[in-house]
Design a protein around this motif. Structure first.
Motif, short mmCIF file in Angstrom:
data_model
loop_
_atom_site.label_atom_id
_atom_site.label_comp_id
_atom_site.label_asym_id
_atom_site.label_seq_id
_atom_site.Cartn_x
_atom_site.Cartn_y
_atom_site.Cartn_z
N GLY A 1 59.07 36.08 60.73
CA GLY A 1 57.82 35.84 61.43
C GLY A 1 57.67 36.76 62.63
N GLY A 2 56.50 36.71 63.24
CA GLY A 2 56.27 37.54 64.42
C GLY A 2 54.80 37.65 64.73
N LEU A 3 54.50 38.61 65.60
CA LEU A 3 53.13 38.88 66.04
C LEU A 3 52.64 40.15 65.34
N VAL A 4 51.46 40.06 64.75
CA VAL A 4 50.91 41.20 64.03
C VAL A 4 49.41 41.23 64.24
N GLN A 5 48.83 42.41 64.19
CA GLN A 5 47.38 42.52 64.31
C GLN A 5 46.71 42.18 62.99
N ALA A 6 45.48 41.75 63.07
CA ALA A 6 44.71 41.46 61.86
C ALA A 6 44.70 42.67 60.95
N GLY A 7 44.89 42.41 59.67
CA GLY A 7 44.98 43.47 58.69
C GLY A 7 46.40 43.94 58.42
N GLY A 8 47.33 43.49 59.24
CA GLY A 8 48.72 43.88 59.09
C GLY A 8 49.46 43.04 58.06
N SER A 9 50.77 43.28 57.97
CA SER A 9 51.61 42.62 56.97
C SER A 9 52.88 42.07 57.60
N LEU A 10 53.39 41.04 57.00
CA LEU A 10 54.70 40.50 57.32
C LEU A 10 55.36 40.05 56.03
N ASN A 11 56.69 40.07 56.01
CA ASN A 11 57.43 39.59 54.85
C ASN A 11 58.39 38.51 55.32
N LEU A 12 58.12 37.28 54.95
CA LEU A 12 58.98 36.16 55.32
C LEU A 12 60.08 36.00 54.28
N SER A 13 61.24 35.58 54.76
CA SER A 13 62.37 35.28 53.88
C SER A 13 62.83 33.86 54.11
N PHE B 1 48.73 37.25 49.53
CA PHE B 1 50.14 36.86 49.65
C PHE B 1 50.80 36.91 48.28
N THR B 2 52.10 37.22 48.27
CA THR B 2 52.88 37.22 47.05
C THR B 2 54.20 36.51 47.30
N ILE B 3 54.50 35.51 46.47
CA ILE B 3 55.77 34.82 46.55
C ILE B 3 56.68 35.35 45.46
N SER B 4 57.96 35.50 45.80
CA SER B 4 58.93 35.99 44.83
C SER B 4 60.30 35.43 45.20
N ARG B 5 61.25 35.59 44.30
CA ARG B 5 62.59 35.09 44.61
C ARG B 5 63.64 35.98 43.97
N ASP B 6 64.80 35.99 44.61
CA ASP B 6 65.98 36.67 44.09
C ASP B 6 67.09 35.63 44.08
N ASN B 7 67.31 35.03 42.93
CA ASN B 7 68.29 33.94 42.85
C ASN B 7 69.72 34.44 43.06
N ALA B 8 69.97 35.71 42.80
CA ALA B 8 71.31 36.25 43.07
C ALA B 8 71.60 36.24 44.57
N LYS B 9 70.54 36.32 45.38
CA LYS B 9 70.69 36.29 46.83
C LYS B 9 70.30 34.95 47.43
N ASN B 10 69.93 33.99 46.56
CA ASN B 10 69.49 32.67 47.03
C ASN B 10 68.39 32.79 48.08
N THR B 11 67.44 33.67 47.83
CA THR B 11 66.40 33.94 48.81
C THR B 11 65.02 33.95 48.14
N VAL B 12 64.06 33.34 48.81
CA VAL B 12 62.66 33.35 48.40
C VAL B 12 61.88 34.10 49.46
N TYR B 13 60.94 34.92 49.02
CA TYR B 13 60.17 35.77 49.93
C TYR B 13 58.69 35.41 49.89
N LEU B 14 58.02 35.69 50.98
CA LEU B 14 56.56 35.58 51.01
C LEU B 14 56.04 36.85 51.66
N GLN B 15 55.51 37.74 50.84
CA GLN B 15 54.91 38.96 51.34
C GLN B 15 53.46 38.66 51.70
#
Length: 120
Positions: free
Chosen positions: A9-21, A66-80
């Motif tokens: 998470g963080g601060l971003v300007q409108a139109g920008g991107s973040l990738n949550l894990s 937004f796009t949700i994805s996962r890498d089960n080998a890393k036990n991690t889910v992402y939200l782009q």
């Protein structure tokens, strides 16, 4: 028992991107959802993904951005998150559970949340 830890998470300007894990520790692979809660509002589901990644769901408000994805080998889910808007500002939580659903009650394990702030 499953522990979930969000980051990105963080601060971003409108139109920008973040990738949550969302990193999970513990046994098992679960259906996982991203929820968000804006000040004064209820939790709302943003996106969810089945345990093997074959099924996804998106709230209408984030479809195409937004796009949700996962890498089960890393036990991690992402939200782009792309094309962010000020109304996306909220605390974002990941949640995991054995049931597939869109409600808070469908999920058994929750992370502590990560703040996303989108400035106009």
């Amino acid at each position: 028992q499953v522990a979930l830890v969000e980051s990105g998470g963080g601060l971003v300007q409108a139109g920008g991107s973040l990738n949550l894990s969302c990193a999970a520790s513990g046994r098992g692979t679960y259906n996982t959802g991203w929820f968000r809660q804006a000040p004064g509002k209820e939790h709302e589901i943003v996106a969810s993904i089945s345990s093997r990644g074959g099924i996804t769901y998106y709230a209408d408000s984030v479809k195409g951005r937004f796009t949700i994805s996962r890498d089960n080998a890393k036990n991690t889910v992402y939200l782009q998150m792309n094309s962010l808007k000020p109304e996306d500002t909220a605390v974002y939580y990941c949640a995991a559970g054995a049931r597939w659903g869109r409600n808070r009650q469908d999920y058994d394990y929750w992370g502590q949340g990560t703040q996303v702030t989108v400035s106009s």
